[in-house]
Enzyme design. Structure first.
Site: not given
Ligand code: SAM
Length: 304
Positions: A103, A123, A154, A173, A175
């Site tokens: 985000d 991301e 990843d 940060d 999910s």
């Molecule tokens: N700030 C918010 C929160 O606390 O939940 C938003 C979290 S942020 C949007 C989480 C992000 O991590 C998502 O966009 C997701 O696509 C990303 N994500 C999940 N697994 C990942 C991975 N293995 N590598 C990189 N990004 C990843």
């Protein structure tokens, strides 16, 4: 009959007429709901379902796989804390890596730090980046900083390829650990983070809720105590639209110049760099307070 009722409710879509309810096995038996004014976007990426809606009391809301990621009204409590807890704990951070955080809100907060020279972000899901730029310009504004380099991929693989000792700080940060973020909560990932940090470097990872996920937190803490030979701490903040209304962070440092996370050495001026958008939540007092834990959580975390 009871069985029939159960199957009916299990099949109920998470958007019921007029309201969004956040239903997940990660918080069985409870579901926070927001009144929906309008659904603005619905899509399916290679990794997850992505939805944006206008709520009646929290502004626009970003939802991934049925789970609220941020709302315009309370995102400050999360983004400011996950960023400034680590960056205000070390002098002169220069190279920062953000994993997840598509985000852009963490980028916006990192960009307040004038010592920082390079901000890498990895991301996994380009759709999250695009949707945030379109619907959350006050969050995605972080991408406008010329120090930002966006990598779509990843985070686990990205970190494995990082030369040892590259970063002053890594901010994870992510999910929740169901779906693409699962590995971001596992021991090998923390080992790669430690490798990627310089001596005395710091990591801050999203570490779930003391009300709901003590078992996950216990595992994270015991892994981190084995891997990070500097210091290992748990902090928390309130975010009304996250399940249970609180979210925690794991803050660790590698062996090297000692880091005392509870006493910020690099305070940030509330009226500083991004004066157009003053800090709404973070200050030095709440930084220190964030490490005070309720007795039930302190007992478990200290024992690990
Ligand atoms: N700030 C918010 C929160 O606390 O939940 C938003 C979290 S942020 C949007 C989480 C992000 O991590 C998502 O966009 C997701 O696509 C990303 N994500 C999940 N697994 C990942 C991975 N293995 N590598 C990189 N990004 C990843």
């Amino acid at each position: 009959e009871a069985e029939e009722d159960n199957s009916k409710s299990a099949a109920m879509p998470s958007v019921i007429p007029g309201w969004f309810s956040e239903i997940s096995p990660m918080w069985p038996g409870e579901a926070h709901s927001l009144k929906v004014e309008k659904i603005l976007f619905q899509g399916k990426s290679d990794y997850q379902n992505v939805m944006v809606f206008q709520s009646s009391t929290y502004g626009k809301v970003l939802v991934l796989d049925g789970v609220i990621q941020l709302t315009e009204r309370d995102e400050c409590a999360y983004q400011e804390m996950i960023t400034h807890l680590p960056l205000c704990s070390i002098p002169n951070p220069k190279k920062v890596l953000v994993i997840g955080g598509g985000d852009g809100g963490v980028l916006r907060e990192v960009s307040r730090h004038s010592s920082v020279e390079q901000i890498d972000i990895c991301e996994i899901d380009k759709m999250v980046v695009d949707v945030s730029k379109q619907y959350f310009p006050d969050v995605a504004v972080g991408y406008n900083d010329p120090r930002v380099i966006l990598h779509i991929g990843d985070g686990v693989a990205f970190l494995k390829a990082v030369p040892e000792g590259t970063y002053d700080a890594v901010i994870v940060d992510s999910s929740d650990p169901i779906g693409p973020a699962q590995e971001l909560f596992e021991k090998p990932f923390f080992e790669s983070v430690a490798r990627a940090l310089r001596p005395g470097g710091v990591v801050c990872t999203q570490a779930e809720s003391i009300w709901l996920h003590m078992h996950i937190i216990e595992d994270i803490v015991s892994n981190c105590r084995q891997i990070f030979k500097g210091s290992v701490n748990y902090a928390w903040t309130t975010v009304p639209t996250y399940p249970s209304g609180v979210i925690g962070f794991m803050l660790c440092s590698t062996e090297g110049p000692p880091v005392d996370f509870k006493h910020p050495v690099n305070p940030i001026d509330a009226d500083g760099a991004l004066s157009k958008r003053p800090l709404k939540f973070y200050n030095s007092e709440i930084h220190t307070a964030a490490f005070c834990l309720p007795s039930f959580a302190k007992k478990v975390i200290d024992a690990k």
